[in-house]
Design a protein around this motif. Sequence first.
Motif, PDB file in Angstrom:
ATOM      1  N   GLY A 128      16.204 -31.364  41.583  1.00 36.46           N
ATOM      2  CA  GLY A 128      17.227 -32.387  41.744  1.00 36.46           C
ATOM      3  C   GLY A 128      17.242 -33.442  40.666  1.00 36.46           C
ATOM      4  N   PRO A 129      17.501 -33.076  39.413  1.00 36.42           N
ATOM      5  CA  PRO A 129      17.623 -34.106  38.373  1.00 36.42           C
ATOM      6  C   PRO A 129      18.897 -34.926  38.552  1.00 36.42           C
ATOM      7  CG  PRO A 129      18.330 -31.989  37.504  1.00 36.42           C
ATOM      8  CD  PRO A 129      17.789 -31.719  38.887  1.00 36.42           C
ATOM      9  N   HIS A 130      18.841 -36.168  38.090  1.00 36.13           N
ATOM     10  CA  HIS A 130      20.022 -37.037  38.089  1.00 36.13           C
ATOM     11  C   HIS A 130      20.917 -36.638  36.915  1.00 36.13           C
ATOM     12  CE1 HIS A 130      21.569 -41.448  37.525  1.00 36.13           C
ATOM     13  NE2 HIS A 130      22.527 -40.647  37.953  1.00 36.13           N
ATOM     14  N   VAL A 131      22.099 -36.119  37.233  1.00 40.58           N
ATOM     15  CA  VAL A 131      23.040 -35.669  36.204  1.00 40.58           C
ATOM     16  C   VAL A 131      24.228 -36.622  36.206  1.00 40.58           C
ATOM     17  CG1 VAL A 131      24.470 -33.749  35.404  1.00 40.58           C
ATOM     18  CG2 VAL A 131      22.247 -33.296  36.469  1.00 40.58           C
ATOM     19  N   GLN A 132      24.700 -36.979  35.018  1.00 39.53           N
ATOM     20  CA  GLN A 132      25.741 -38.001  34.875  1.00 39.53           C
ATOM     21  C   GLN A 132      26.961 -37.455  34.122  1.00 39.53           C
ATOM     22  OE1 GLN A 132      22.843 -40.660  32.854  1.00 39.53           O
ATOM     23  NE2 GLN A 132      23.435 -42.174  34.391  1.00 39.53           N
ATOM     24  N   PRO A 133      27.808 -36.683  34.819  1.00 38.63           N
ATOM     25  CA  PRO A 133      29.030 -36.186  34.153  1.00 38.63           C
ATOM     26  C   PRO A 133      29.967 -37.319  33.745  1.00 38.63           C
ATOM     27  CG  PRO A 133      29.023 -35.615  36.496  1.00 38.63           C
ATOM     28  CD  PRO A 133      27.673 -36.185  36.191  1.00 38.63           C
ATOM     29  N   ASP A 134      29.763 -38.495  34.336  1.00 39.21           N
ATOM     30  CA  ASP A 134      30.583 -39.659  33.987  1.00 39.21           C
ATOM     31  C   ASP A 134      30.114 -40.311  32.689  1.00 39.21           C
ATOM     32  OD1 ASP A 134      28.192 -40.197  35.560  1.00 39.21           O
ATOM     33  OD2 ASP A 134      28.750 -42.309  35.406  1.00 39.21           O
ATOM     34  N   LYS A 135      29.018 -39.835  32.147  1.00 38.07           N
ATOM     35  CA  LYS A 135      28.432 -40.435  30.949  1.00 38.07           C
ATOM     36  C   LYS A 135      28.166 -39.335  29.925  1.00 38.07           C
ATOM     37  CE  LYS A 135      24.630 -43.568  29.707  1.00 38.07           C
ATOM     38  NZ  LYS A 135      23.405 -44.225  30.170  1.00 38.07           N
ATOM     39  N   PRO A 136      29.231 -38.858  29.254  1.00 30.11           N
ATOM     40  CA  PRO A 136      29.046 -37.766  28.299  1.00 30.11           C
ATOM     41  C   PRO A 136      28.028 -38.148  27.232  1.00 30.11           C
ATOM     42  CG  PRO A 136      31.380 -38.269  28.604  1.00 30.11           C
ATOM     43  CD  PRO A 136      30.606 -39.344  29.301  1.00 30.11           C
ATOM     44  N   PHE A 137      27.328 -37.123  26.735  1.00 31.93           N
ATOM     45  CA  PHE A 137      26.352 -37.322  25.666  1.00 31.93           C
ATOM     46  C   PHE A 137      27.017 -37.992  24.461  1.00 31.93           C
ATOM     47  CE2 PHE A 137      24.526 -35.334  21.742  1.00 31.93           C
ATOM     48  CZ  PHE A 137      23.367 -36.087  21.705  1.00 31.93           C
ATOM     49  N   TYR A 138      26.361 -39.035  23.954  1.00 31.95           N
ATOM     50  CA  TYR A 138      26.878 -39.786  22.804  1.00 31.95           C
ATOM     51  C   TYR A 138      25.824 -39.708  21.711  1.00 31.95           C
ATOM     52  CZ  TYR A 138      29.062 -43.682  20.289  1.00 31.95           C
ATOM     53  OH  TYR A 138      29.691 -44.462  19.349  1.00 31.95           O
ATOM     54  N   PRO A 139      26.019 -38.818  20.710  1.00 32.53           N
ATOM     55  CA  PRO A 139      24.944 -38.589  19.738  1.00 32.53           C
ATOM     56  C   PRO A 139      24.614 -39.822  18.923  1.00 32.53           C
ATOM     57  CG  PRO A 139      26.942 -37.418  19.094  1.00 32.53           C
ATOM     58  CD  PRO A 139      27.201 -37.992  20.450  1.00 32.53           C
ATOM     59  N   GLY A 140      23.352 -39.901  18.504  1.00 34.07           N
ATOM     60  CA  GLY A 140      22.889 -41.041  17.715  1.00 34.07           C
ATOM     61  C   GLY A 140      23.408 -41.028  16.291  1.00 34.07           C
ATOM     62  N   ARG A 141      23.933 -39.902  15.857  1.00 34.61           N
ATOM     63  CA  ARG A 141      24.551 -39.785  14.532  1.00 34.61           C
ATOM     64  C   ARG A 141      25.609 -38.685  14.614  1.00 34.61           C
ATOM     65  NH1 ARG A 141      23.061 -34.802  13.011  1.00 34.61           N
ATOM     66  NH2 ARG A 141      20.879 -34.143  13.037  1.00 34.61           N
ATOM     67  N   ARG A 142      26.339 -38.485  13.499  1.00 30.92           N
ATOM     68  CA  ARG A 142      27.389 -37.460  13.515  1.00 30.92           C
ATOM     69  C   ARG A 142      26.807 -36.077  13.795  1.00 30.92           C
ATOM     70  NH1 ARG A 142      31.955 -39.759  11.481  1.00 30.92           N
ATOM     71  NH2 ARG A 142      31.586 -41.520  10.078  1.00 30.92           N
ATOM     72  N   MET A 143      27.558 -35.264  14.559  1.00 24.63           N
ATOM     73  CA  MET A 143      27.196 -33.864  14.809  1.00 24.63           C
ATOM     74  C   MET A 143      28.460 -33.018  14.758  1.00 24.63           C
ATOM     75  SD  MET A 143      24.486 -34.089  18.011  1.00 24.63           S
ATOM     76  CE  MET A 143      24.236 -32.314  18.095  1.00 24.63           C
ATOM     77  N   HIS A 144      28.322 -31.764  14.297  1.00 24.21           N
ATOM     78  CA  HIS A 144      29.462 -30.834  14.327  1.00 24.21           C
ATOM     79  C   HIS A 144      29.688 -30.318  15.743  1.00 24.21           C
ATOM     80  CE1 HIS A 144      30.026 -30.540   9.975  1.00 24.21           C
ATOM     81  NE2 HIS A 144      28.717 -30.599   9.874  1.00 24.21           N
ATOM     82  N   GLY A 145      28.608 -30.035  16.443  1.00 22.65           N
ATOM     83  CA  GLY A 145      28.700 -29.512  17.809  1.00 22.65           C
ATOM     84  C   GLY A 145      27.819 -30.313  18.738  1.00 22.65           C
ATOM     85  N   ARG A 146      27.113 -29.630  19.598  1.00 21.66           N
ATOM     86  CA  ARG A 146      26.270 -30.288  20.590  1.00 21.66           C
ATOM     87  C   ARG A 146      24.943 -29.546  20.720  1.00 21.66           C
ATOM     88  NH1 ARG A 146      28.681 -34.089  19.819  1.00 21.66           N
ATOM     89  NH2 ARG A 146      30.017 -35.322  21.182  1.00 21.66           N
ATOM     90  N   PHE A 147      23.994 -30.171  21.431  1.00 20.73           N
ATOM     91  CA  PHE A 147      22.749 -29.492  21.752  1.00 20.73           C
ATOM     92  C   PHE A 147      23.021 -28.452  22.839  1.00 20.73           C
ATOM     93  CE2 PHE A 147      21.229 -33.535  20.014  1.00 20.73           C
ATOM     94  CZ  PHE A 147      20.330 -33.057  19.075  1.00 20.73           C
ATOM     95  N   LYS A 148      22.395 -27.276  22.685  1.00 18.06           N
ATOM     96  CA  LYS A 148      22.594 -26.188  23.643  1.00 18.06           C
ATOM     97  C   LYS A 148      21.518 -26.281  24.711  1.00 18.06           C
ATOM     98  CE  LYS A 148      23.176 -21.184  23.750  1.00 18.06           C
ATOM     99  NZ  LYS A 148      23.093 -19.942  22.951  1.00 18.06           N
TER     100      LYS A 148
END
Length: 305
Positions: free
Chosen positions: A121-141
Amino acid sequence: MTHVTELGYVGLGVKDLAAWERFAAEIVGLEVVAGETPASRFLRLDTWHHRIILEEDGTDDLSFLGLRVAGVLEFRAMHDKLRDAGIAVRMGHFEEAAARHVLEVMSLEDPSGIPLEIFHGPHVQPDKPFYPGRRMHGRFKTGDGGLGHLMMRQTAGLEATHAFYSLLGMRGSIEYRIPVPNLPRPFDLMFMHCNSRDHTIAFGAPGKKRINHLMFEFDCFDDVGLSHEIVQRNKVPVGIAPGRHANDEMYSFYFMNPSNWMIELGWGARPATHQSEYYQRDTYGHEAQSGVVNANMEPVTKAAE
Ligand SMILES: [Fe+2]
């Protein structure tokens, strides 16, 4: 069978929190969030509340790792299975689960004394999309593969380590058996999986710290190239040059973090194969940068994962 499903989170003890904060955001691209004390930070890489807890405790090492089970029934069954196997396991209090942002947590140690937590039961926050610390082309898998993988120290022996993590429901084997000139036995590295990711934990790299490296996977190849450029521009020491692993087929490279162990960033891994096979070296590349790795850790062989 009750089994762990993913590497959900890790706790890292650090000496220099400010250096880690900058490194996590500007070099790796992680999102840094205020911690629950002035000496801690949460690092995010998807919509989970966090995947990493940084605590400024001076250790510069792995503090604990959190392995997930599917739900409350599996959590209870896992507790009973571990207890019946004679393993010292302690159910966490409500406050301990709250500090991890999970519904329930239990704690134990692996045969080499690495602190483990099993949770659901981890706390998941779909209301808080990942905001990368620097520019990224895609996302972490991440997805069902968990946050990534890590290579840990083991002192109990590969057999005992394999038996313990098999009890948690993982599968795996030695995947690199590397001949060493003038030594009677080859050098073995062991890898274990619990989901579609080729491996979640690995053992065998020499080193004094509990952790050798922590890997994050990108969903876009260009993020490996961009990250390599950022690492070099910021003069972060590269520990293992870009190359493709024989076992998970990931194209990746490794660089030193402020705690003097390595982060691996990669792309393009194949899913776990569920059958054992071994290799003597990588597909190509991955040359250990001896001046860096030897100075900070221990010698790492060319094919070392
Ligand atoms: Fe790796």
